[in-house]
Design a protein around this motif. Sequence first.
Motif, PDB file in Angstrom:
ATOM      1  N   ALA A   1      19.758  -2.918   7.835  1.00 25.93           N
ATOM      2  CA  ALA A   1      19.625  -2.178   9.085  1.00 25.93           C
ATOM      3  C   ALA A   1      18.394  -1.293   9.039  1.00 25.93           C
ATOM      4  O   ALA A   1      17.914  -0.933   7.963  1.00 25.93           O
ATOM      5  N   ILE A   2      17.917  -0.935  10.204  1.00 26.28           N
ATOM      6  CA  ILE A   2      16.836   0.036  10.317  1.00 26.28           C
ATOM      7  C   ILE A   2      17.469   1.410  10.176  1.00 26.28           C
ATOM      8  O   ILE A   2      18.512   1.690  10.770  1.00 26.28           O
ATOM      9  N   ASP A   3      16.854   2.262   9.364  1.00 33.50           N
ATOM     10  CA  ASP A   3      17.374   3.605   9.114  1.00 33.50           C
ATOM     11  C   ASP A   3      16.366   4.637   9.623  1.00 33.50           C
ATOM     12  O   ASP A   3      15.527   5.120   8.862  1.00 33.50           O
ATOM     13  N   PRO A   4      16.430   4.973  10.912  1.00 30.21           N
ATOM     14  CA  PRO A   4      15.433   5.888  11.465  1.00 30.21           C
ATOM     15  C   PRO A   4      15.491   7.292  10.859  1.00 30.21           C
ATOM     16  O   PRO A   4      14.483   7.993  10.825  1.00 30.21           O
ATOM     17  N   THR A   5      16.648   7.708  10.352  1.00 31.06           N
ATOM     18  CA  THR A   5      16.769   9.045   9.760  1.00 31.06           C
ATOM     19  C   THR A   5      16.268   9.074   8.328  1.00 31.06           C
ATOM     20  O   THR A   5      15.914  10.127   7.812  1.00 31.06           O
ATOM     21  N   GLY A   6      16.274   7.916   7.654  1.00 23.62           N
ATOM     22  CA  GLY A   6      15.869   7.861   6.251  1.00 23.62           C
ATOM     23  C   GLY A   6      16.926   8.391   5.314  1.00 23.62           C
ATOM     24  O   GLY A   6      16.660   8.601   4.132  1.00 23.62           O
ATOM     25  N   LYS A   7      18.150   8.597   5.809  1.00 19.74           N
ATOM     26  CA  LYS A   7      19.197   9.218   4.995  1.00 19.74           C
ATOM     27  C   LYS A   7      20.443   8.357   4.824  1.00 19.74           C
ATOM     28  O   LYS A   7      21.376   8.767   4.148  1.00 19.74           O
ATOM     29  N   GLN A   8      20.461   7.179   5.421  1.00 22.25           N
ATOM     30  CA  GLN A   8      21.630   6.314   5.317  1.00 22.25           C
ATOM     31  C   GLN A   8      21.804   5.864   3.874  1.00 22.25           C
ATOM     32  O   GLN A   8      20.829   5.577   3.175  1.00 22.25           O
ATOM     33  N   SER A   9      23.054   5.805   3.408  1.00 23.54           N
ATOM     34  CA  SER A   9      23.282   5.388   2.027  1.00 23.54           C
ATOM     35  C   SER A   9      23.067   3.887   1.902  1.00 23.54           C
ATOM     36  O   SER A   9      23.267   3.126   2.833  1.00 23.54           O
ATOM     37  N   GLY A  10      22.620   3.489   0.738  1.00 20.41           N
ATOM     38  CA  GLY A  10      22.328   2.089   0.455  1.00 20.41           C
ATOM     39  C   GLY A  10      20.938   1.950  -0.112  1.00 20.41           C
ATOM     40  O   GLY A  10      20.143   2.884  -0.119  1.00 20.41           O
TER      41      GLY A  10
ATOM     42  N   THR B   1       0.827  -1.203   0.000  1.00 18.11           N
ATOM     43  CA  THR B   1       0.000   0.000   0.000  1.00 18.11           C
ATOM     44  C   THR B   1       0.865   1.257   0.000  1.00 18.11           C
ATOM     45  O   THR B   1       1.993   1.243   0.487  1.00 18.11           O
ATOM     46  N   MET B   2       0.330   2.338  -0.545  1.00 22.35           N
ATOM     47  CA  MET B   2       1.017   3.623  -0.549  1.00 22.35           C
ATOM     48  C   MET B   2       0.652   4.370   0.733  1.00 22.35           C
ATOM     49  O   MET B   2      -0.531   4.464   1.078  1.00 22.35           O
ATOM     50  N   GLN B   3       1.675   4.889   1.418  1.00 20.22           N
ATOM     51  CA  GLN B   3       1.457   5.599   2.669  1.00 20.22           C
ATOM     52  C   GLN B   3       2.408   6.778   2.756  1.00 20.22           C
ATOM     53  O   GLN B   3       3.443   6.792   2.086  1.00 20.22           O
ATOM     54  N   PRO B   4       2.087   7.767   3.600  1.00 18.18           N
ATOM     55  CA  PRO B   4       3.002   8.910   3.768  1.00 18.18           C
ATOM     56  C   PRO B   4       4.351   8.452   4.314  1.00 18.18           C
ATOM     57  O   PRO B   4       4.418   7.592   5.202  1.00 18.18           O
ATOM     58  N   LYS B   5       5.406   9.016   3.781  1.00 17.59           N
ATOM     59  CA  LYS B   5       6.767   8.642   4.166  1.00 17.59           C
ATOM     60  C   LYS B   5       6.992   8.792   5.674  1.00 17.59           C
ATOM     61  O   LYS B   5       7.651   7.964   6.289  1.00 17.59           O
ATOM     62  N   LYS B   6       6.435   9.828   6.254  1.00 17.59           N
ATOM     63  CA  LYS B   6       6.649  10.087   7.686  1.00 17.59           C
ATOM     64  C   LYS B   6       5.995   9.048   8.590  1.00 17.59           C
ATOM     65  O   LYS B   6       6.340   8.956   9.766  1.00 17.59           O
ATOM     66  N   SER B   7       5.064   8.272   8.067  1.00 19.00           N
ATOM     67  CA  SER B   7       4.410   7.248   8.884  1.00 19.00           C
ATOM     68  C   SER B   7       5.027   5.871   8.657  1.00 19.00           C
ATOM     69  O   SER B   7       4.429   4.856   9.013  1.00 19.00           O
ATOM     70  N   MET B   8       6.229   5.854   8.081  1.00 24.50           N
ATOM     71  CA  MET B   8       6.894   4.591   7.789  1.00 24.50           C
ATOM     72  C   MET B   8       8.323   4.622   8.313  1.00 24.50           C
ATOM     73  O   MET B   8       8.843   5.674   8.663  1.00 24.50           O
ATOM     74  N   VAL B   9       8.943   3.455   8.336  1.00 26.03           N
ATOM     75  CA  VAL B   9      10.347   3.355   8.707  1.00 26.03           C
ATOM     76  C   VAL B   9      11.100   2.767   7.511  1.00 26.03           C
ATOM     77  O   VAL B   9      10.589   1.911   6.795  1.00 26.03           O
ATOM     78  N   ARG B  10      12.300   3.267   7.297  1.00 26.61           N
ATOM     79  CA  ARG B  10      13.115   2.799   6.171  1.00 26.61           C
ATOM     80  C   ARG B  10      14.069   1.714   6.662  1.00 26.61           C
ATOM     81  O   ARG B  10      14.675   1.840   7.725  1.00 26.61           O
ATOM     82  N   ILE B  11      14.175   0.659   5.887  1.00 25.94           N
ATOM     83  CA  ILE B  11      15.215  -0.337   6.123  1.00 25.94           C
ATOM     84  C   ILE B  11      16.157  -0.252   4.931  1.00 25.94           C
ATOM     85  O   ILE B  11      15.739   0.057   3.816  1.00 25.94           O
ATOM     86  N   VAL B  12      17.432  -0.467   5.186  1.00 25.16           N
ATOM     87  CA  VAL B  12      18.431  -0.241   4.153  1.00 25.16           C
ATOM     88  C   VAL B  12      19.398  -1.419   4.074  1.00 25.16           C
ATOM     89  O   VAL B  12      19.758  -2.002   5.092  1.00 25.16           O
ATOM     90  N   LYS B  13      19.763  -1.759   2.852  1.00 26.82           N
ATOM     91  CA  LYS B  13      20.782  -2.780   2.615  1.00 26.82           C
ATOM     92  C   LYS B  13      22.124  -2.059   2.620  1.00 26.82           C
ATOM     93  O   LYS B  13      22.446  -1.301   1.710  1.00 26.82           O
ATOM     94  N   VAL B  14      22.885  -2.275   3.680  1.00 25.66           N
ATOM     95  CA  VAL B  14      24.143  -1.569   3.876  1.00 25.66           C
ATOM     96  C   VAL B  14      25.242  -2.151   2.989  1.00 25.66           C
ATOM     97  O   VAL B  14      26.000  -1.430   2.362  1.00 25.66           O
ATOM     98  N   ASP B  15      25.319  -3.471   2.949  1.00 24.86           N
ATOM     99  CA  ASP B  15      26.278  -4.157   2.083  1.00 24.86           C
ATOM    100  C   ASP B  15      25.678  -5.509   1.704  1.00 24.86           C
ATOM    101  O   ASP B  15      24.507  -5.747   1.964  1.00 24.86           O
ATOM    102  N   ASP B  16      26.473  -6.383   1.115  1.00 26.59           N
ATOM    103  CA  ASP B  16      25.943  -7.659   0.632  1.00 26.59           C
ATOM    104  C   ASP B  16      25.465  -8.594   1.743  1.00 26.59           C
ATOM    105  O   ASP B  16      24.794  -9.579   1.461  1.00 26.59           O
TER     106      ASP B  16
END
Length: 92
Positions: A28-37, A9-24
């Motif tokens: 990780a959980i990215d609470p800032t939404g700015k981590q590279s990956g 579903t589509m939802q506002p970005k602020k009501s979600m949490v970003r998870i990021v693939k840091v390496d292979d």
Amino acid sequence: MRKDLLTGTMQPKKSMVRIVKVDDQTVAIDPTGKQSGRGAYVALNPEAVKAAQAKHVIEGAFSMKIDPAFYDELFAYVDHQKARQELFGQQG
């Protein structure tokens, strides 16, 4: 608006949490939404996190094996953020 990886579903970005693939080998959980990956968004729905673990949704999205402990961490984070949102309302 962002698409929830777990429910589609589509939802506002602020009501979600970003998870990021840091390496292979690491996600990780990215609470800032700015981590590279490479990132994906998850809504604040603890039940969806449990269902995603059973269906290996994050493994499919990132094409890698995910440690079951990450799902526990994600569940705890999502549950906590959802409770905060219910107590204090939408922040930001």
